[in-house]
Design a protein around this motif. Structure first.
Motif, PDB file in Angstrom:
ATOM      1  N   UNK A 259      66.468  44.579  70.335  1.00  0.00           N
ATOM      2  CA  UNK A 259      66.944  42.966  70.184  1.00  0.00           C
ATOM      3  C   UNK A 259      66.339  41.557  71.680  1.00  0.00           C
ATOM      4  N   UNK A 260      65.463  41.145  70.915  1.00  0.00           N
ATOM      5  CA  UNK A 260      64.687  40.063  72.296  1.00  0.00           C
ATOM      6  C   UNK A 260      65.313  38.404  71.411  1.00  0.00           C
ATOM      7  N   UNK A 261      65.524  37.952  72.054  1.00  0.00           N
ATOM      8  CA  UNK A 261      64.826  37.011  71.904  1.00  0.00           C
ATOM      9  C   UNK A 261      63.579  35.592  72.729  1.00  0.00           C
ATOM     10  N   UNK A 262      62.848  35.597  71.936  1.00  0.00           N
ATOM     11  CA  UNK A 262      61.532  34.857  72.670  1.00  0.00           C
ATOM     12  C   UNK A 262      60.740  34.001  72.142  1.00  0.00           C
ATOM     13  N   UNK A 263      61.233  32.909  73.611  1.00  0.00           N
ATOM     14  CA  UNK A 263      60.299  31.794  73.184  1.00  0.00           C
ATOM     15  C   UNK A 263      59.374  31.903  73.449  1.00  0.00           C
ATOM     16  N   UNK A 264      58.863  30.553  72.480  1.00  0.00           N
ATOM     17  CA  UNK A 264      57.426  30.371  72.324  1.00  0.00           C
ATOM     18  C   UNK A 264      57.176  29.419  73.186  1.00  0.00           C
ATOM     19  N   UNK A 265      56.272  28.849  73.290  1.00  0.00           N
ATOM     20  CA  UNK A 265      55.980  27.475  74.226  1.00  0.00           C
ATOM     21  C   UNK A 265      54.935  27.104  72.902  1.00  0.00           C
ATOM     22  N   UNK A 266      54.887  26.662  72.280  1.00  0.00           N
ATOM     23  CA  UNK A 266      53.705  26.213  71.104  1.00  0.00           C
ATOM     24  C   UNK A 266      52.667  25.344  71.096  1.00  0.00           C
ATOM     25  N   UNK A 267      53.306  23.858  71.891  1.00  0.00           N
ATOM     26  CA  UNK A 267      52.340  23.037  72.341  1.00  0.00           C
ATOM     27  C   UNK A 267      51.633  23.440  73.592  1.00  0.00           C
ATOM     28  N   UNK A 366      59.392  46.958  63.402  1.00  0.00           N
ATOM     29  CA  UNK A 366      59.491  45.741  63.795  1.00  0.00           C
ATOM     30  C   UNK A 366      60.169  45.216  62.098  1.00  0.00           C
ATOM     31  N   UNK A 367      61.192  44.441  63.071  1.00  0.00           N
ATOM     32  CA  UNK A 367      62.015  43.552  61.715  1.00  0.00           C
ATOM     33  C   UNK A 367      62.126  42.168  61.900  1.00  0.00           C
ATOM     34  N   UNK A 368      61.430  41.274  63.219  1.00  0.00           N
ATOM     35  CA  UNK A 368      61.854  39.811  63.308  1.00  0.00           C
ATOM     36  C   UNK A 368      61.656  38.781  62.994  1.00  0.00           C
ATOM     37  N   UNK A 369      62.243  37.789  62.821  1.00  0.00           N
ATOM     38  CA  UNK A 369      62.227  36.618  62.387  1.00  0.00           C
ATOM     39  C   UNK A 369      62.360  35.577  63.415  1.00  0.00           C
ATOM     40  N   UNK A 370      61.405  34.709  62.626  1.00  0.00           N
ATOM     41  CA  UNK A 370      61.528  33.083  64.000  1.00  0.00           C
ATOM     42  C   UNK A 370      62.730  32.516  63.824  1.00  0.00           C
ATOM     43  N   UNK A 371      62.968  32.001  65.311  1.00  0.00           N
ATOM     44  CA  UNK A 371      64.490  30.699  65.517  1.00  0.00           C
ATOM     45  C   UNK A 371      63.552  29.395  65.488  1.00  0.00           C
ATOM     46  N   UNK A 372      63.853  28.282  65.245  1.00  0.00           N
ATOM     47  CA  UNK A 372      64.025  27.378  66.009  1.00  0.00           C
ATOM     48  C   UNK A 372      63.337  26.150  65.089  1.00  0.00           C
ATOM     49  N   UNK A 373      62.793  24.532  65.723  1.00  0.00           N
ATOM     50  CA  UNK A 373      62.788  23.496  64.558  1.00  0.00           C
ATOM     51  C   UNK A 373      60.858  23.688  64.731  1.00  0.00           C
ATOM     52  N   UNK A 374      60.460  23.164  63.783  1.00  0.00           N
ATOM     53  CA  UNK A 374      58.784  23.126  63.918  1.00  0.00           C
ATOM     54  C   UNK A 374      58.508  21.744  64.706  1.00  0.00           C
ATOM     55  N   UNK A 375      57.351  22.011  65.701  1.00  0.00           N
ATOM     56  CA  UNK A 375      56.666  21.401  66.151  1.00  0.00           C
ATOM     57  C   UNK A 375      56.852  20.104  66.187  1.00  0.00           C
ATOM     58  N   UNK A 376      56.790  19.255  66.680  1.00  0.00           N
ATOM     59  CA  UNK A 376      57.398  17.871  66.407  1.00  0.00           C
ATOM     60  C   UNK A 376      55.932  17.125  67.069  1.00  0.00           C
ATOM     61  N   UNK A 377      55.522  15.932  66.367  1.00  0.00           N
ATOM     62  CA  UNK A 377      54.599  15.372  66.721  1.00  0.00           C
ATOM     63  C   UNK A 377      54.154  14.955  67.850  1.00  0.00           C
ATOM     64  N   UNK A 378      55.647  13.983  68.979  1.00  0.00           N
ATOM     65  CA  UNK A 378      55.844  14.450  70.166  1.00  0.00           C
ATOM     66  C   UNK A 378      54.763  15.379  71.496  1.00  0.00           C
ATOM     67  N   UNK A 379      55.523  16.682  70.555  1.00  0.00           N
ATOM     68  CA  UNK A 379      55.425  18.049  70.974  1.00  0.00           C
ATOM     69  C   UNK A 379      53.802  18.342  71.536  1.00  0.00           C
ATOM     70  N   UNK A 380      53.771  17.721  69.785  1.00  0.00           N
ATOM     71  CA  UNK A 380      52.443  18.516  70.492  1.00  0.00           C
ATOM     72  C   UNK A 380      50.848  17.389  70.696  1.00  0.00           C
ATOM     73  N   UNK A 381      51.589  16.256  71.187  1.00  0.00           N
ATOM     74  CA  UNK A 381      50.660  14.869  71.675  1.00  0.00           C
ATOM     75  C   UNK A 381      50.466  15.204  73.211  1.00  0.00           C
ATOM     76  N   UNK A 382      51.825  15.965  74.042  1.00  0.00           N
ATOM     77  CA  UNK A 382      51.880  15.927  74.815  1.00  0.00           C
ATOM     78  C   UNK A 382      51.571  17.368  75.561  1.00  0.00           C
ATOM     79  N   UNK A 383      52.052  18.019  74.507  1.00  0.00           N
ATOM     80  CA  UNK A 383      51.417  19.376  74.845  1.00  0.00           C
ATOM     81  C   UNK A 383      52.548  20.278  75.540  1.00  0.00           C
ATOM     82  N   UNK A 384      54.009  19.714  75.820  1.00  0.00           N
ATOM     83  CA  UNK A 384      54.779  20.031  76.231  1.00  0.00           C
ATOM     84  C   UNK A 384      55.820  20.440  75.016  1.00  0.00           C
ATOM     85  N   UNK A 385      57.042  21.625  75.202  1.00  0.00           N
ATOM     86  CA  UNK A 385      57.667  21.623  74.494  1.00  0.00           C
ATOM     87  C   UNK A 385      59.146  20.698  74.527  1.00  0.00           C
ATOM     88  N   UNK A 386      59.888  20.321  73.737  1.00  0.00           N
ATOM     89  CA  UNK A 386      60.863  19.950  74.373  1.00  0.00           C
ATOM     90  C   UNK A 386      62.590  20.377  73.384  1.00  0.00           C
TER      91      UNK A 386
END
Ligand code: N7H
Length: 492
Positions: A259-267, A366-386
């Motif tokens: 098991x690994x909790x892998x944060x993804x820095x999407x913006x 592999x049998x993983x699943x995503x976690x966490x909310x969708x990227x917000x507009x503010x995150x997309x615009x700033x290019x930074x994960x909140x």
């Protein structure tokens, strides 16, 4: 013959899941917990047989045009080496996989997992300090309003009520499919390529008896479950290797789970593709596809090197039907692309003796699943994960050393793998670089040839990746026992 009623359901096929609760716990009263396991929890476990009949039911319902499905709730459980010790006593879990026995926190430095400034792992509570003995996995559907189905909540409450004070919860995670179903947070289709299993995976490719779906090699079950023939690295992959002896008899029909909790820095990932794409004169979507080895639709760059072909991406009989051997100079797919690093297919065949057999000793389910909310507009615009989002990565195997850790360390983290590559028409060596998605380095990360030299060409390009886009912040290694072991050796 696979003992499907003994093997937990997430291991080989995967529990059907829109939502998954991960409940990490500590055993407070071993005798009381063992009674609960023996008298109740062992009976609740969703087996491979149950998952398979469910698959057949769904297929039959689809065929009959009946799309209404009964909600299906799953339950599996596993233990860390420390947790097994609490159940079987000292010495009772000796001789298991060395990395499993050491635990994920002890293995972190070797995998280049990032540590805080003082060198300690900044992991979620319980994970870095040996606080976790076991995990419950509970899976189920969303309801018609896209909320967690009440039957799943009920199952979770039931399991926790049965366990009562024999355990305490250390940490909980909830995974959930994204609104763009089947796609992970960077936007790529996931869950396309898992190994097939001989004796379980239906053959959809009659022309090739060693494949399930086209491009899906059928492996020996012992690669994922104890007590079955394995891939012998000395033998062709079509021939079984003898099942290895078991250090503990109760390991039969069990499997290791990473098991690994892998944060993804999407913006940040998206901003990187825009900025580097422009600098390299590449469409950001093409740059992303070169980094993963597939377009967001799932279409592999081996088949669609310059332009996405969504009709292929979503077609299970087409989207995995390729090898890498026809692309020795990474014109279609960079050596370092995530899917070429993590499963080089026939690449090894041209590099080492019996490469096709050897590569199959380093596969994972592999049998993983995503976690966490969708990227917000503010995150997309700033290019930074909140907010935190990413992948609750799960994989199964019978050797953590040779399978998950080998892939992470010897392939994804190793800039030299695939080795011995030269530029077309010259002897100049090429260093493939790091897997841009999960490769971890203590220093700089770089990937070779982000710009396609397709169909010909000799332009040289490299991609510097100053910051990772995937950051682990919890990890643990579990053993998922058979139903029989839960009823007997582990709960006596
Ligand atoms: Fe990977 N991604 O979105 O970029 N992965 N992965 N992975 N991965 C795959 O073929 C991804 C991670 C493997 O058989 C796809 O199903 C992300 C770890 C393997 O051809 C995509 C993360 C490890 C394969 C991603 C992540 C692996 C694979 C294509 C972390 C093991 C199959 C879809 C957040 C150490 C290769 C598919 C094959 C496929 C992504 C993690 C391994 C899109 C975002 C930690 C073996």
């Amino acid at each position: 013959q696979l003992r499907r009623s003994e093997i937990q359901g997430d291991v080989l096929i995967g529990l059907q899941k829109d939502v998954e609760f991960f409940i990490f716990f500590r055993i407070e009263d071993a005798d009381a917990f063992k009674r609960v396991v023996r008298d109740h929890l062992a009976d609740l476990v969703t087996t491979t047989e149950a998952v398979r009949s469910r698959e057949l039911q769904i297929a039959a319902a689809k065929e009959a045009g009946d799309l209404e499905r009964l909600p299906f709730v799953g339950f599996n459980l596993g233990f860390t080496h420390q947790g097994l010790g609490a159940l079987v006593g000292e010495g009772g879990a000796d001789g298991m996989d060395p990395s499993f026995m050491a635990g994920a926190a002890a293995r972190a430095a070797d995998l280049n997992d990032p540590a805080g400034q003082d060198g300690t792992l900044a992991w979620k509570p319980g994970f870095a300090d040996g606080g976790i003995d076991g995990v419950f996995l509970l899976t189920g559907p969303l309801d018609c309003k896209d909320a967690v189905h009440p039957l799943l909540v009920e199952k979770r409450d039931d399991v926790l009520a049965l366990a009562g004070g024999s355990i305490s919860i250390v940490h909980e995670e909830t995974g959930r499919v994204r609104p763009e179903r089947g796609h992970e947070h960077f936007g790529f289709r996931d869950g396309i390529s898992n190994p097939g299993v001989r004796g379980l995976t239906p053959n959809q490719n009659p022309a090739d008896g060693d494949q399930g779906a086209p491009g899906q090699d059928l492996l020996w079950p012992g690669e994922f479950v104890f007590g079955y023939p394995v891939q012998d690295p000395e033998k062709p992959f079509t021939e079984p290797g003898d099942p290895p002896g078991l250090p503990q008899a109760w390991m039969r029909d069990g499997s290791y789970m990473v098991f690994r909790r892998l944060k993804q820095l999407v913006p940040e990932f998206d901003a990187f593709l825009d900025e580097r794409g422009e600098a390299l004169g590449l469409d950001p979507a093409l740059l992303g596809a070169r980094m993963v080895g597939r377009w967001k639709s799932g279409a592999p760059v081996m088949i669609a090197p310059l332009q996405d072909e969504p009709a292929i991406g979503g077609a299970p009989l087409l989207n995995n039907d390729f090898e890498f051997g026809s692309d020795p100079h990474q014109r279609r797919c960079p050596y370092a692309a995530h899917i070429r690093k993590t499963y080089p297919r026939d690449d090894l065949a041209r590099l080492i003796p019996n490469g096709e057999g050897v590569v199959q000793t380093h596969r994972i389910m592999r049998a993983g699943i995503p976690f966490g909310p969708e990227v917000t507009e503010a995150e997309a615009e700033s290019g930074t994960s909140a907010a935190e989002r990413g992948l609750l990565f799960v994989c199964y195997q019978t050797s953590i050393v040779e399978q998950f850790e080998f892939i992470q360390k010897d392939w994804s983290n190793a800039p030299g793998f695939l080795f011995d590559q030269t530029r077309p028409g010259s002897d100049e060596a090429v260093e493939p670089g790091h897997d841009p998605i999960i490769g971890q380095a203590s220093g700089a990360r770089e990937m070779d040839e982000p710009v396609p030299n397709y169909p010909f060409g000799s332009r040289r390009s490299t991609l510097a990746m100053p910051n990772p886009f995937v950051v682990p912040d919890a990890a643990a290694y579990f053993f998922m026992p058979s139903i029989f072991a839960l009823r007997t050796a582990l709960s006596e």
